[in-house]
Design a protein around this motif. Structure first.
Motif, PDB file in Angstrom:
ATOM      1  N   TYR A 415       0.837  -0.892  -0.423  1.00  0.00           N
ATOM      2  CA  TYR A 415      -0.137  -0.066  -0.102  1.00  0.00           C
ATOM      3  C   TYR A 415       0.560   1.514   0.438  1.00  0.00           C
ATOM      4  CZ  TYR A 415      -4.669  -2.125   0.925  1.00  0.00           C
ATOM      5  OH  TYR A 415      -4.972  -3.265   0.661  1.00  0.00           O
ATOM      6  N   LEU A 416       0.037   2.471  -0.718  1.00  0.00           N
ATOM      7  CA  LEU A 416       1.000   3.556  -0.596  1.00  0.00           C
ATOM      8  C   LEU A 416      -0.555   4.304  -0.254  1.00  0.00           C
ATOM      9  CD1 LEU A 416       2.441   5.568  -3.146  1.00  0.00           C
ATOM     10  CD2 LEU A 416       0.642   6.466  -1.969  1.00  0.00           C
ATOM     11  N   LEU A 417       0.013   5.130   1.012  1.00  0.00           N
ATOM     12  CA  LEU A 417      -0.935   5.615   1.909  1.00  0.00           C
ATOM     13  C   LEU A 417      -1.288   7.334   0.959  1.00  0.00           C
ATOM     14  CD1 LEU A 417       0.578   4.981   5.301  1.00  0.00           C
ATOM     15  CD2 LEU A 417      -0.997   3.372   4.219  1.00  0.00           C
ATOM     16  N   PRO A 418      -2.034   7.945   0.476  1.00  0.00           N
ATOM     17  CA  PRO A 418      -2.327   9.445  -0.058  1.00  0.00           C
ATOM     18  C   PRO A 418      -3.490  10.135   0.843  1.00  0.00           C
ATOM     19  CG  PRO A 418      -4.152   7.547  -0.809  1.00  0.00           C
ATOM     20  CD  PRO A 418      -3.585   6.541   0.480  1.00  0.00           C
ATOM     21  N   LEU A 419      -2.785  11.395   1.027  1.00  0.00           N
ATOM     22  CA  LEU A 419      -3.731  12.063   1.710  1.00  0.00           C
ATOM     23  C   LEU A 419      -3.099  13.477   0.255  1.00  0.00           C
ATOM     24  CD1 LEU A 419      -2.565  13.231   5.602  1.00  0.00           C
ATOM     25  CD2 LEU A 419      -4.206  11.720   4.340  1.00  0.00           C
ATOM     26  N   SER A 420      -4.489  12.959  -0.922  1.00  0.00           N
ATOM     27  CA  SER A 420      -3.738  13.600  -2.517  1.00  0.00           C
ATOM     28  C   SER A 420      -4.951  14.995  -2.545  1.00  0.00           C
ATOM     29  CB  SER A 420      -4.170  12.247  -3.072  1.00  0.00           C
ATOM     30  OG  SER A 420      -6.044  12.418  -3.218  1.00  0.00           O
TER      31      SER A 420
END
Length: 630
Positions: A415-420
């Protein structure tokens, strides 16, 4: 007689195995003349028109009956002149179309391609690329600064920065802030800024607003010389409906599905690529390799994967596949093929999927029936985490599962954790504005949100402006609120993010074992609903290489909080979100913490510390006895 190499290139395009189709199609300079080729299999006639022949029908193209590729050779054009293809459709109507393989288009609102030959670049980023090939990015820090190139910063006269400008200002900024990579929202040509680049018309063309192809090459080079990787967003699932682009290119379904129901993308007002067509596969895979090789980008984030792999993702009627399921088998096959080809050519290229479901295995080996991506955006983590932080702290005790649920599935994918960018537009409010409470409490919680991002297993992504707590939502047509940094609280927030990034890069426990997330984390207490305190350990390869994170999501400070620890000895506080230099009230960190024996089910030792309200601390073993029993 046609060159044998050209024949092979045409045939492999026809079978979906030409992964460098841009060398065949488009415009190419050969000695004293140019050759133009375009795929329009159902056209009655195609003409090359442009400024060099006054847009007349004086240059008819010849059709290859086997492949549907049209061709003309001419010495009329010069570098920099404009051209289009004029296509006579089956119904007799004539339509002007842009070249799908053009590497440069004229400035908007024009849609003509430019006769343009880019000189071969002598790259200076060999050292960086060499290191990248030898590096395992699964076991290395990956901390991405996401940005929209057209709105990171504007000039005084209201014009956006180009990549030439960004080379001078963005690159040193990202380096100073300590990010490992930048991720650019689509930089390919698109007709409408409001689409942010996700409604593409020119897949091989750099958006003219951002500068020239040479300037983008130099930008990537400058990033690499500063030890910063470059990832670009890419949209291979759907494309812009504009009639002068690739939509119904020869008057029939060319790049899109023949079935109108499958072709139309209602949700985004776009057209879906027919991913079962070999020619479309050649077009898209060639495009991916083009950006990786011609521009030396380090990775690709594939947008809207769910739309490509599920037949029922869009807001319309749909038909099950021949197996009776909702899977788009064409899309699944294409993505597996894409990742296989990319990895064969560039094993170190980072392939990232934006995908919002759990029904299909996205990351992992193709042999295990996965799609073959390296990382998947964890949108569930993002939604749950932001929902928790928007909540009044008095209600958080019963909702701690919003933060802990992601630990249950963290091993399912990489996983990549995005605050996008998607979370700071359309009335969703900025990260800062989402936080509960008054301005001081909002900053305190934003600091805690970002440290939670770093502490949770998974790679990291933060959208521009979030690093200093910009209060206003992101606007695609305005620069960031850089004047915010004149405010001491915003400046302190920026310095906090910088320091946090330094901790992430330097502490191996935060990324060394992330290929196996379960081995990298150990919970101390995930069920403290009364105090709303979450504590866990992040572990590196060596037994003594670990960090302890303590999060207090309540608005109450705990001055004598008892924390069980795995080993007897002394622990030091290396980070505290409430330090004054970060905008808090603490003037110094806590003194070294000595463990004491306790009767605990899991550990036989504990320390007493102060846990700040709406804050977090990081502890590190200073002098411990690894032989002591837990």
């Amino acid at each position: 007689m046609e060159n044998e190499q050209i024949k092979k290139a045409k045939n492999s395009f026809l079978t979906g195995e030409n992964f460098y189709a841009q060398h065949l199609l488009g415009v190419h300079k050969l000695r004293s003349y140019y050759v133009f080729r375009v795929w329009a299999p159902h056209a009655m006639q195609v003409w090359l028109v442009g400024t060099f022949n006054e847009w007349s029908e004086s240059l008819p193209m010849q059709r290859d009956e086997q492949t549907g590729i049209w061709e003309v050779q001419t010495d009329l054009p010069s570098e920099g002149e404009l051209y289009k293809y004029k296509i006579q459709q089956e119904d007799g109507q004539k339509q002007y179309k842009m070249d799908p393989f053009a590497i440069r288009l004229e400035p908007r609102p024009g849609t003509a391609a430019i006769v343009y030959t880019i000189p071969e670049k002598k790259w200076k980023d060999g050292l960086y690329r060499g290191r990248s090939k030898r590096s395992n990015y699964f076991k290395r820090p990956l901390n991405i600064y996401e940005l929209h190139a057209g709105s990171w910063r504007f000039h005084w006269d209201g014009t956006p920065f180009t990549f030439k400008d960004l080379s001078k200002e963005l690159v040193p900024y990202v380096k100073t802030m300590g990010y490992t990579h930048i991720e650019l929202m689509p930089v390919m040509e698109h007709p409408l800024d409001q689409s942010w680049g996700y409604q593409l018309t020119g897949y091989f063309a750099l958006c003219n607003t951002y500068g020239t192809p040479e300037e983008f090459q130099s930008f990537v080079e400058e990033c690499h010389l500063a030890n910063i990787g470059v990832i670009i967003d890419w949209v291979p699932g759907h494309f812009c409906v504009n009639s002068d682009a690739i939509a119904y290119y020869d008057g029939t379904a060319t790049f899109e599905y023949t079935d109108r129901q499958r072709a139309e993308n209602v949700r985004w007002g776009a057209l879906n690529f027919d991913l079962s067509k070999p020619q479309v596969q050649s077009f898209l895979i060639s495009n991916a390799l083009f950006w990786l090789e011609f521009y030396h980008v380090d990775g690709i984030r594939v947008d809207a994967v769910s739309n490509m792999i599920y037949l029922d993702y869009d807001e319309k009627q749909w038909q099950p596949n021949h197996l009776g399921t909702n899977q788009n088998l064409d899309g699944i096959y294409f993505l597996q093929k894409l990742n296989a080809v990319v990895k064969l050519a560039h094993s170190n290229a980072i392939m990232i999927a934006e995908e919002s479901t759990s029904a299909t295995k996205v990351t992992g080996r193709l042999e295990d029936d996965a799609l073959g991506f390296d990382f998947k955006w964890d949108l569930g983590w993002m939604n749950d985490t932001l929902a928790f932080f928007e909540m009044d702290p008095i209600d958080r005790g019963n909702k701690l599962n919003l933060l802990t649920f992601s630990f249950m599935y963290m091993s399912d994918e990489h996983y990549l954790l995005p605050l996008s960018h998607d979370e700071v537009v359309h009335g969703k409010k900025s990260l800062m504005h989402k936080m509960w409470g008054d301005r001081y409490k909002q900053f305190a919680q934003l600091r805690t949100l970002l440290i939670y991002l770093m502490a949770h297993p998974g790679k990291k992504l933060l959208f521009m402006g979030g690093e200093w707590g910009q209060f206003l939502e992101w606007k695609f047509n305005e620069g960031l609120e850089w004047h915010d940094l004149a405010d001491p609280m915003n400046y302190a927030m920026q310095q906090y993010t910088k320091k946090l990034n330094e901790v992430y890069r330097s502490e191996t426990a935060l990324w060394e074992l992330e290929e196996t997330p379960q081995a990298s984390i150990e919970f101390i207490d995930a069920d403290n609903h009364e105090q709303v305190v979450l504590s866990f350990i992040r572990k590196g390869k060596r037994k003594k290489d670990f960090l302890i994170f303590v999060f207090n999501f309540s608005a109450v400070e705990y001055p004598t909080f008892e924390l069980p620890v795995p080993f007897a000895g002394t622990y030091e506080e290396i980070f505290n979100t409430e330090l004054a230099e970060f905008g808090g009230t603490w003037t110094q960190i806590q003194e070294d913490l000595q463990s004491q024996p306790v009767n605990n089910k899991k550990y036989q030792h504990a320390i007493n510390l102060v846990v700040p309200a709406l804050g977090a601390v990081i502890l590190k073993p200073k002098k411990i006895s690894l032989s002591t029993k837990r």
